[in-house]
Design an enzyme around this catalytic site. Structure first.
Site, PDB file in Angstrom:
ATOM      1  N   ASP A   1      35.537  50.965  35.871  1.00 46.53           N
ATOM      2  CA  ASP A   1      35.515  52.312  36.126  1.00 46.53           C
ATOM      3  C   ASP A   1      33.828  52.355  36.939  1.00 46.53           C
ATOM      4  O   ASP A   1      32.811  52.266  36.301  1.00 46.53           O
ATOM      5  CB  ASP A   1      35.317  53.339  34.756  1.00 46.53           C
TER       6      ASP A   1
ATOM      7  N   HIS B   1      37.608  29.994  41.664  1.00 46.89           N
ATOM      8  CA  HIS B   1      37.756  29.569  40.192  1.00 46.89           C
ATOM      9  C   HIS B   1      36.661  28.352  39.621  1.00 46.89           C
ATOM     10  O   HIS B   1      36.848  28.268  38.319  1.00 46.89           O
ATOM     11  CB  HIS B   1      39.399  29.104  40.358  1.00 46.89           C
TER      12      HIS B   1
END
Length: 433
Positions: free
Chosen positions: A374, A158
């Site tokens: 994708d 993070h």
């Protein structure tokens, strides 16, 4: 959960080409982020095509993505003043392949963000794993399911990226896997964190209580670190009806307002108890001038609003939505004030351990490119956080089918969750009566 996961391979993937050396300076917002890793999961349904998520294709496209996003292949280090930075060493990231007896439909039915899911579908983050290089910033696991589907697990540090930046990286990696050139990344990343540097003449105009440790009264203390989590979907019609009840508030504000009301009721908070709604606001487009579209780092700030539980529960949901608006409407002057404030504090000591059992922390992943991941075999059937960290956490996300539905991932105290589910379901049913 009966199914297990067996690791097949574990290796370090380095950038496919030589990458710039040196260091990337981290802003105060990077240093104020939670110290640790953010694990996320992407579920993919088998489509019968040859080479579906083949390890070589995933590994090679990852290596090419790391050329563009070269800081991810580095390590956290310190500059001469002891400030944390990214050392662009090109040492690489961890890439694991695994096999599981799970079937995707069963997994999606059972899945909630929890430690068990993280342990199954993520490589263990350092320092828990002796096999992972110390300080690695990204760990990836591709798990092949019995039905032919795949789970892609990602663990990203993070300190170097918030949710939007993580989605930016995955979208670029996916485009490369589909055949795009790394130099034709959809949006080139920008690593100039000096755009969020403190001003020479620091000007702190606001109080920023979200970044201060305050003593918690016993009645508000978190009694345990365990939580129960759930994923709840609201249809497009339910979201529209809720927004209408909230006077046309944004989707995020309207949904969070209802969650806040129902959580106060489920927790049986006394009417006079203080309850605080925290949020994380993406400031990329709110700064003057805005940050570049590809800004890669942490550009979110913590905000909050406080009310009594009685006020939240007894008022119409639109009242809570207006309070939520106060949490999410800050602009450039607020963000610059916060960056200047953080310049004067030791960011290592900022509060990061959670919220009290009267509070909520709500984060919007709406509008992020989560379902653009994708890799050449179709969009994910689901994407979400793998764990919730602590009780009182709420993510508001677009549902997978892109028709305006919303998915909530939330955590509450185990004793509060059954009542929350009942109260929330009752309120949602009333929306379309």
């Amino acid at each position: 959960m009966a199914a297990t996961v067996d690791v097949l391979t574990s290796e370090v993937v380095v950038p496919a080409e030589e990458t710039p050396a040196g260091a990337v300076w981290l802003s105060n917002l990077d240093l104020a982020a939670r110290r640790g890793y953010t694990p996320t999961v992407y579920f993919y349904r088998a489509n019968g095509e040859p080479g579906f998520f083949a390890a070589d294709a995933m590994r090679d496209s990852l290596a090419r993505a790391l050329v563009t996003f070269y800081p991810i292949a580095g390590r956290l280090g310190l500059d001469g003043d002891g400030r944390v930075q990214i050392d662009c060493t090109g040492e690489g990231v961890v890439f694991v392949t695994a096999r599981s007896g799970y079937v995707l439909d069963d997994l999606m039915e059972e899945f909630v963000p929890c430690d068990e899911m993280r342990d199954l579908f993520m490589p263990p983050a350092p320092p828990a794993s002796k096999s992972s290089p110390p300080g690695v910033l990204l760990l990836v696991q591709v798990t092949y399911l019995r039905c032919g589907g795949v789970v892609l697990g990602m663990v990203l540090h993070h300190s170097i990226a918030d949710g939007r930046s993580a989605a930016h990286f995955v979208e670029t990696w996916a485009s490369i896997a589909r055949g795009a050139s790394p130099r034709d990344a959809p949006v080139p990343p920008c690593f100039d964190h000096k755009l969020l540097a403190a001003r020479p003449a620091r000007t702190v105009l606001y109080d920023h209580p979200e970044y201060k440790s305050e003593p918690v009264p016993p009645a508000r203390a978190v009694t345990a670190s365990t939580y129960a989590s759930a994923i709840i979907t609201l249809t497009k019609q339910q979201v529209a009806a809720l927004k209408a009840r909230c006077g046309g508030a944004s989707t995020f504000r309207a949904v969070v307002a209802l969650v806040w009301q129902c959580a106060c009721r489920a927790r049986a908070l006394p009417p006079e108890a203080e309850t605080r709604l925290y949020s994380m606001i993406d400031m990329r487009q709110r700064l003057a001038p805005p940050l570049p579209p590809g800004y890669f780092g942490n550009a979110v700030i913590r905000t909050s609003t406080v009310a009594t539980a009685g006020d939240v529960v007894s008022s119409p949901v639109g009242h809570a939505a207006r309070r939520a608006r106060a949490v999410t409407s800050q602009g450039d002057d607020y963000a610059r004030s916060l960056v200047d404030y953080l310049e004067g504090v030791d960011t290592a000591n900022l509060p990061r351990s959670g919220v009290s059992r009267a509070d909520l922390r709500a984060i919007s992943w709406l509008g992020m490119s989560l379902y653009d991941a994708d890799f050449g075999w179709g969009a994910p059937a689901f994407m979400g956080p793998a764990i919730m960290y602590y009780s009182g956490f709420v993510y508001v996300m677009n549902a997978p089918w892109k028709d305006g539905a919303v998915a909530l991932a939330l955590s509450l105290e185990p004793e509060s969750m059954p009542e929350f589910r009942k109260v929330f379901a009752d309120e949602v049913a009333r929306l379309t009566e």
